[in-house]
Motif scaffolding. Sequence first.
Motif: not given
Lengths: 321, 308, 471
Positions: B171-174, B238-242, B246-250
């Motif tokens: 998520v950070l890189v984009p 931003n919602y779509f990207l994460p 991301l699958a890990d809730q953490q």
Amino acid sequence: MSTAAGSRQLGDRAGRTTAAAPPARRRAGGAQRRAPWLLMAPFLLLFLLTFIAPVLYAVGQSFTRVTRAGLFGQEGTTSGFAGLENYSRALSDGGFLASVGRVLLFGVVQVTVMIVVATVLALLLESASAKWPGFFRTAYFLPYGIPGVIATILWSFLYVPGISPVLGLLGAVGVDLDPLAPSTVLWSIANIVTWAYTGYNMLIIVAQLKSIPKELYEAARVDGAGPLRIATSLQLPLVRPALVLATVFSIIGTLQLFAEPQVLQSVAPAVSNDYTPNLAAYNSAFNYNDYGVASAQAVLIALAAFVLSAVFLGLTNRGRR
Amino acid sequence: MSATTTAPQQGAPQAPRQDRAPSSSEGARRRRGTTVLVTAVLAVVTAYFLLPVYWVVVAATKSTQDLFGTNGFWFSSSPQLLSNLSAVFTYDGGIFVRWLLNSLLYAGLGAVLATYFAAAAGYALAKYEFRGRGLVQALVLGGVLVPGTATALPLFLLFSQMGLANTYWGVLVPSLVSPFGVFLCQVYARATVPDSMVEAARLDGAGELRIFHVFALRALAPALVTVLLFQVVGIWNNYFLPLVMLADQQLYPVTLGLTAWRSQVDRLPEFYQLTTAGVLVSVIPLAVAMLVLQRFWRGGLTEGAVKD
Amino acid sequence: MPDTWTPARGRPATPPPPSRRQLLRAAGAGLAGLGALGATAACGTPGTAPATTRPLPAAPAGEVVRLQYWAWLKDLQQVCDVWNAKNPGVQVEAVWIPGGNSGGYQKIFSALAAGSGPDIAQIEVRTLPSYLLQNGLADLGQYGFEDVIGSYDAGLASQVRLDGKLWGVPQDSGPIGFFYRPESLDAVGAQPPATWEEWLEVARAVHANDPGHWIDSFNAGDPTTFISIATQAGATWFRPEGEEWVIDMTDDATTAVARLFDTALDEGLLNTALPPFSVGWFAAAGNGAIASLVSGSWADALIEGTTGGEGQWRVAPVPTWASDPALSSAVGSSYLGGSTAAITSTCPYPREALAFATWMTTDPEGIDAMIRYSGIGWSPASDYIGAARQEPSAFFSDQPYNTEVFQPAAQQQRTDWTWSPVTLQAINIVADAFRARLTGGYRTCLDALAAAQPQVVAAHRDKGLAVRAAS
């Protein structure tokens, strides 16, 4: 704008020397030639990685098809060229086409309403008859600070009978409204989007309104124009650029509607898995594992947005000239 | 007897005054009538915009039973705001705090670096002539016009091949890339960083990078704030990207986390309380920040709008 | 690239329109980039890399194995804790995900595509083949599961066997039964129907007695009940034949079921507005407007949610096809739903995961914990239905319905039904077709199915599978 020829240095750290010596001038040019690339490097590299590469990957995937040997592909899978098959499947999928029609309808209606309301509010706020304009402006801008997802969660509570005081009020006066029914859920989403962005668009128009020179108002007053006349003949035409821009980008934004319907899905079964084009692409990828079709859909959405943007920008700029 | 006017802001022209015959009582009544009408309309509209915020403040003080049982517009007889808030912060080992910190990381660090990179690239495009400049500008334009949601899906597929999916980097890189920021910075740099200053700095023996960091950044500072804010809002929203990445809730930002809680209300009613209180916690600071920083939007917007 | 653009309402500064030269440059760059397409496309589609065929070794001794189990069962961690307390070397953590079709499967698929993901995942039996298609499952036969599979229900065991191998641990199922309100049936002097023909008679009587009453509802949006009854009648929609799939959705058995429902729908005997377990359905079932429900055993927990329903319900065996001699492969009952605890291909410790999953689903302690904490459906073990289920139920009029109805039902299951790798799509296609049937697009359910069948065949072909229609 090149300044290489004009530099007259004497041995500084960058290694530039007097302009008199041709090899030195080339070296001077060298540092300056390198500089822009150095400055752009982080952005360009990341842009390449996070934008160019995925676009190419998506286009590549959209031309790929997978053939599986064996009942479950356990005998092996081969990827091959698919021609336009994925695109034709995407474009012949009733659900995807319906989603495109849906967001277009949404865009036309919601954006119009939102821009009209934003304009009216801006004009009212900037008129002489408004008290406490600063307070109102702040209040209207507040929803913009709330992320769309959170706004949707908020409104999703307000759409549930039993919790929502609004629905309770309406029920008390005999209006039985189900905001999450198949016929109303699209407009419930439109309400959320309008609530969140009207204030923002209003601010843009207000900013443009404030840039109208005082002299024009005075001239209008001298001509005897009343407030309504001033609004329609003076203010509206002058804020047209801001209006057009806000409209254009709002329409493009609605093409990508995803967060609001997706979050609402958990409470509104009327929102199907392919309710909007982006939802359809997401569904193709992660429910059906149809990565070729999903990529084709993503490419189509991107193309549509790109074309719309370019066309409208061209129209806007030509109109201004 | 004078009609109220809006206070002039930043030297902008005043709104038109309605000076007809000031001594006419009919005129005054009409003006007062108009004022009342306009104010009433604005007040009703305010109620619409503030309704959900007011509701969440009230709702966060209630238990799930009271949410369904009592009137939504007023508090219940036994408010439990503090216990709801403490539940939010301690549920599942304090995962909400983790989500808030994640959002800060993505939006804060991401936006700061994105602004820095965008400033560098924009400055380079504005102040240098070099081969390939047109191509880069075209690419930046393409980046501005193509929506991010179209690239999120293939980006996920690409990153998963590289092993970056389901990590912070995913998520950070984009988030470090802002073509719009580059465009804005290019416009501002051309306007606010004079060639003469650059020339003079070069004459003084400064290296190109030093010129950028010391002189250009300072000149660009107001514009950088606008770019930073746009990027922060963009990443925060931003919602779509994460969601895809991301699958890990953490690793979730707070938007994804609250959505996960919202989707569980059917299986565990306590999630109603958690979600409303969680929404309150995430809304209040954002709202405050928005109000405080309102003028930066107006500033940035004015400049952009007037420029054209 | 982040969503800085979306929804970008009204960015004020105008990017200038692309000049012709800029467009040409961009096009040139694009063409050059097309050359790189070959390379990127060769990066491969997710899910096409073959899973490892060699069995993974057990964890080294002394190392604590930590497993993640993604499921939408509630309070699953309590079940895992029972195991964790007795097995310090293998610790299982339960992670809740939304229900499979509500986003859970998307999470699992995307995690698998990313190469990370859970060690164990709750995957419904009907979706298991889709995961096999994406190379997401571990071959359990390599880890000794063949020796254990015998202790599971024959019907369930047959559905986790795909292409001759075992791919998931059966976790629960739902043998169907006939939940009814004795009051509603007594009002028309009817007994719980033994055959579907009798069911039609009872439906007519109930509706004639009160036009606002129906025997059951027909949920076009969820055709799985229809499919379940078709299975009972002997249909095989997806038949693997060698390396090819044969799709047959209009055979005699399916036709009989379609005819049954068409008759009921044409005569207005079924409620089409209230899907089972919706808010409106609970109200209608509570006041007798809905007289019965054909559903899986797990529906008992949901029916217990009807207000004032205590003592108002009983359970009878589901009607059978005994009255139709043409249906030679019909059996007594069928499944509705059912999950597995599937061990994923990305799990580094399949042996340990299998040990846990087997305990959870065959050991009486595990089964009791699952029933108590997670409220699972019917127990997957063939010899143990769970201590809690051996007692009569106060809600269901003191009827020991589990031992009386569902235990025998679990013994009367088809063992030759296969789900397809595109089941999710197929169900959606049939749902669309049934919805059209209700709104007049198709005259009968059979027409709807006949129209859906070529689309289902196409869905298989689009996945690159060899497929043909039966007729």
